[in-house]
Write a protein that holds these residues in place. Structure first.
Motif, short mmCIF file in Angstrom:
data_model
loop_
_atom_site.label_atom_id
_atom_site.label_comp_id
_atom_site.label_asym_id
_atom_site.label_seq_id
_atom_site.Cartn_x
_atom_site.Cartn_y
_atom_site.Cartn_z
N LEU A 102 -45.76 -33.50 -96.97
CA LEU A 102 -44.64 -32.86 -96.27
C LEU A 102 -43.31 -33.44 -96.72
N ALA A 103 -43.28 -34.77 -96.85
CA ALA A 103 -42.02 -35.41 -97.24
C ALA A 103 -41.65 -35.03 -98.67
N GLU A 104 -42.65 -34.96 -99.57
CA GLU A 104 -42.38 -34.55 -100.95
C GLU A 104 -41.90 -33.10 -101.00
N LEU A 105 -42.51 -32.26 -100.19
CA LEU A 105 -42.09 -30.86 -100.14
C LEU A 105 -40.65 -30.77 -99.66
N ASP A 106 -40.34 -31.59 -98.68
CA ASP A 106 -39.00 -31.61 -98.14
C ASP A 106 -38.00 -32.03 -99.22
N ARG A 107 -38.39 -33.03 -100.02
CA ARG A 107 -37.52 -33.54 -101.07
C ARG A 107 -37.20 -32.45 -102.10
N ILE A 108 -38.20 -31.60 -102.41
CA ILE A 108 -37.93 -30.56 -103.40
C ILE A 108 -37.39 -29.29 -102.74
N GLY A 109 -37.10 -29.39 -101.45
CA GLY A 109 -36.43 -28.28 -100.77
C GLY A 109 -37.36 -27.21 -100.25
N LEU A 110 -38.64 -27.57 -100.05
CA LEU A 110 -39.60 -26.63 -99.48
C LEU A 110 -40.01 -27.15 -98.10
N SER A 111 -39.31 -26.73 -97.10
CA SER A 111 -39.65 -27.23 -95.76
C SER A 111 -40.67 -26.33 -95.10
N LEU A 112 -41.84 -26.92 -94.87
CA LEU A 112 -42.91 -26.17 -94.23
C LEU A 112 -43.30 -26.87 -92.93
N ASP A 113 -43.82 -26.10 -92.02
CA ASP A 113 -44.32 -26.67 -90.78
C ASP A 113 -45.56 -27.51 -91.11
N LYS A 114 -45.72 -28.61 -90.39
CA LYS A 114 -46.83 -29.51 -90.74
C LYS A 114 -48.20 -28.85 -90.54
N ASP A 115 -48.25 -27.84 -89.70
CA ASP A 115 -49.54 -27.18 -89.47
C ASP A 115 -49.74 -25.95 -90.35
N ASP A 116 -48.77 -25.68 -91.22
CA ASP A 116 -48.87 -24.53 -92.13
C ASP A 116 -50.14 -24.67 -92.98
N VAL A 117 -50.88 -23.60 -93.09
CA VAL A 117 -52.14 -23.64 -93.83
C VAL A 117 -51.91 -23.95 -95.31
N ARG A 118 -50.69 -23.60 -95.82
CA ARG A 118 -50.40 -23.88 -97.23
C ARG A 118 -50.29 -25.37 -97.51
N VAL A 119 -49.88 -26.13 -96.50
CA VAL A 119 -49.82 -27.58 -96.66
C VAL A 119 -51.24 -28.14 -96.82
N THR A 120 -52.15 -27.62 -96.00
CA THR A 120 -53.54 -28.07 -96.09
C THR A 120 -54.12 -27.73 -97.46
N ARG A 121 -53.83 -26.51 -97.93
CA ARG A 121 -54.35 -26.09 -99.24
C ARG A 121 -53.80 -26.95 -100.37
N LEU A 122 -52.51 -27.23 -100.29
CA LEU A 122 -51.88 -28.05 -101.32
C LEU A 122 -52.46 -29.46 -101.33
N LEU A 123 -52.62 -30.01 -100.16
CA LEU A 123 -53.19 -31.36 -100.04
C LEU A 123 -54.59 -31.41 -100.63
N GLU A 124 -55.39 -30.39 -100.36
CA GLU A 124 -56.75 -30.34 -100.90
C GLU A 124 -56.72 -30.21 -102.41
N GLU A 125 -55.81 -29.37 -102.89
CA GLU A 125 -55.67 -29.16 -104.34
C GLU A 125 -55.27 -30.46 -105.03
N VAL A 126 -54.30 -31.17 -104.45
CA VAL A 126 -53.85 -32.45 -105.02
C VAL A 126 -55.02 -33.42 -105.07
N LYS A 127 -55.77 -33.50 -103.98
CA LYS A 127 -56.90 -34.45 -103.94
C LYS A 127 -57.96 -34.11 -104.98
N GLU A 128 -58.26 -32.81 -105.11
CA GLU A 128 -59.26 -32.39 -106.08
C GLU A 128 -58.82 -32.73 -107.50
#
Ligand SMILES: [Zn+2]
Length: 535
Positions: A348-374
């Motif tokens: 979330l903080a990195e997204l914020d830094r690049i100017g993409l503010s998303l709600d912490k419960d947004d499903v796209r945050v979960t998907r991105l986190l999973e993608e990064v981990k994979e």
């Protein structure tokens, strides 16, 4: 500057262009020297020691004309030679003629060096100090005397070391600078010895010049200030021979931001200038063609970076919990590393830094986190590749235009005997691209296969070519990772452009060319995106 404060003035003396210039592999041109001197002046340094006129053509040139600045431009040189009068010493005459506000003499203060290196008597060395200081005063210069090997000299024969310092002070030197030339003195020794000197010479006329041979040049500088010294000599990024000089880039923020010093002292560096410190530090590295030290205190890229997920969530809530000062004060920024250990708040903080503010419960945050981990599980490293992370995140949001396709590429490495009968290895790359309806084929030769591929990729991007002309590769790093049954290669590329921005991209594959291709593609697409190239 700071109005009616009860704080004492502490002076900063920079010797990047003199002591720093003695570093292995450092060779400043006249243009470099002029630029660095201006940068130091702009930062608010009180004294800029720019060189040793008469010692080499660059320094002689530098001091051949007036170079107006607020800081006191200082020329360095030796006291008159033993057995000569001041007016009869050619070296001293050149120094006195230099277009400088101040002259910093270096003189021996260790009896052993006076005898062995200078081959003269202790009295003649004292007379040389007095005569040289007086001659420079008579020329209207402010005078400083660097007492070489002062601390070793003081330990060997305190009365003589002190006599050298006093001779300069009594002859009218504005500053007597105590030098830890060999850099082996420890902070408690510096504090004790400077304290003793400040009983004989007012601390307001005493300076410290520390070298970093025990990694304590900064600590030694502060020890001297605690004991009464009021001038600190050092260099940008701690540049200097052997292990370097005291690092002003670490000293300045400590003086400005730590109440123990900030409440007691004023320095010439304003709050505004402090905010440019990181840029000053990086500019010097650029001029020296060095990569900035990522772990440098205050200004390093990692100085305010946090990795683990639990820390990150606390930082977002209350930065003070994990930061000793606010990174913005020195022009740095907080960095939350996105890595396999990271949690939702890092992303979330990195997204914020690049100017993409998303709600912490947004499903796209979960998907991105999973993608990064994979991806990190197979070797990608997004904490070291900010631009690749941004592309990954923006692609997920459908925000990265589809600029072009690479239909295919071919990289060829050939070893052969050339016309001169020499064995040479030649790399050539052919890239077939599709940009809109245009099919483009580019061929390039390079010093290696990756270089050839890079050149061919960037040779002709059709309608996008004008957006990438400023793109430059500044670093290429390869790591072989041993995961599971087969090794994979991770390539990290650092790029820059005409705006001075830097970004890093990553590629991973069993094949080094393929890994490089991914990282190169990310860099080009990132550049097109940041330049606002139309889809
Ligand atoms: Zn030195």
């Amino acid at each position: 500057m700071a109005g009616n404060s009860a704080r004492e003035r502490l002076y900063l003396f920079d010797t990047t262009l003199r002591d720093g210039a003695q570093t292995n592999g450092v060779d400043f041109t006249l243009a470099d020297k002029i630029e660095i001197a201006r940068m130091l002046d702009d930062l608010g340094i009180d004294y800029v020691e720019a060189g040793y006129p008469g010692a080499n053509p660059t320094d002689t040139n530098f001091f051949s004309e007036r170079r107006p600045m607020r800081a006191r431009l200082t020329a360095f040189g030796m006291t008159r030679r033993p057995g000569r009068s001041a007016s009869n010493d050619p070296g001293l005459v050149v120094l006195l003629e230099a277009e400088a506000d101040a002259i910093c003499f270096v003189a021996k203060s260790w009896d052993y060096h006076v005898r062995v290196a200078l081959e003269t008597t202790e009295d003649e060395n004292l007379a040389s100090i007095r005569d040289s200081v007086r001659a420079a005063k008579a020329k209207g210069r402010e005078v400083l005397l660097d007492c070489e090997h002062f601390f070793d000299g003081y330990k060997a024969k305190p009365a003589y070391a002190l006599a050298c310092a006093k001779a300069a002070h009594e002859a009218g030197a504005r500053w007597v600078v105590l030098c830890d030339t060999n850099g082996g003195t420890l902070p408690h020794e510096v504090e004790r010895i400077v304290g003793e000197i400040c009983k004989a010479i007012p601390g307001g006329a005493v300076g410290i010049h520390a070298h970093n041979d025990t990694e304590q040049a900064v600590a030694n500088s502060f020890a001297a200030v605690r004991a009464g010294a009021r001038q600190i000599q050092g260099t940008l990024n701690g540049l200097g021979e052997r292990c370097g000089n005291a690092n002003l880039v670490s000293i300045i923020p400590t003086l400005k931001l730590k109440p123990e010093y900030a409440d007691k002292f004023d320095i010439g560096v304003t709050e505004d200038a402090l905010g440019r410190l990181l840029r000053v530090s990086h500019r010097l590295d650029e001029l020296l063609n060095r990569a900035p030290d990522r772990h440098a205190p205050y200004v390093g890229e990692s100085a305010f970076a946090t990795k683990a997920g639990i820390h990150a969530s606390a930082i977002v809530k209350e930065p003070k919990t994990y930061e000793h000062v606010a990174p913005e004060r020195v022009g740095n920024k907080r960095k939350l590393l996105v890595s396999d250990q990271s949690g939702r708040s890092n992303v979330l903080a990195e997204l914020d830094r690049i100017g993409l503010s998303l709600d912490k419960d947004d499903v796209r945050v979960t998907r991105l986190l999973e993608e990064v981990k994979e991806r990190e599980a197979v070797g990608y490293a997004y904490e070291a590749a900010d631009a690749s992370f941004e592309l990954l995140a923006r692609r997920m949001m459908g925000q990265v235009p589809h600029y072009f396709d690479v239909d295919k590429f071919d990289v060829n490495v050939e070893q052969r005997v050339n016309a001169k009968g020499e064995r040479v290895t030649v790399s050539q790359a052919v890239v077939k691209l599709k940009v809109g309806d245009d099919e483009l084929i580019s061929v390039a030769e390079g010093i290696g296969p990756v270089n050839a591929l890079d050149l061919a990729l960037r040779k002709d991007l059709g309608k996008y070519q004008s957006f990438i002309t400023g793109l430059e590769l500044t670093d290429y790093r390869v790591r072989i990772l041993n995961g599971g049954t087969q090794a994979v290669t991770r390539v990290l590329i650092e790029s820059t452009d005409e705006t001075g921005d830097h970004w890093r991209t990553v590629g991973v594959s069993a094949n080094i060319i393929d890994a490089s291709f991914q990282a190169l593609m990310d860099s080009i697409v990132y550049k097109l995106m940041k330049s606002g190239a139309p889809a």
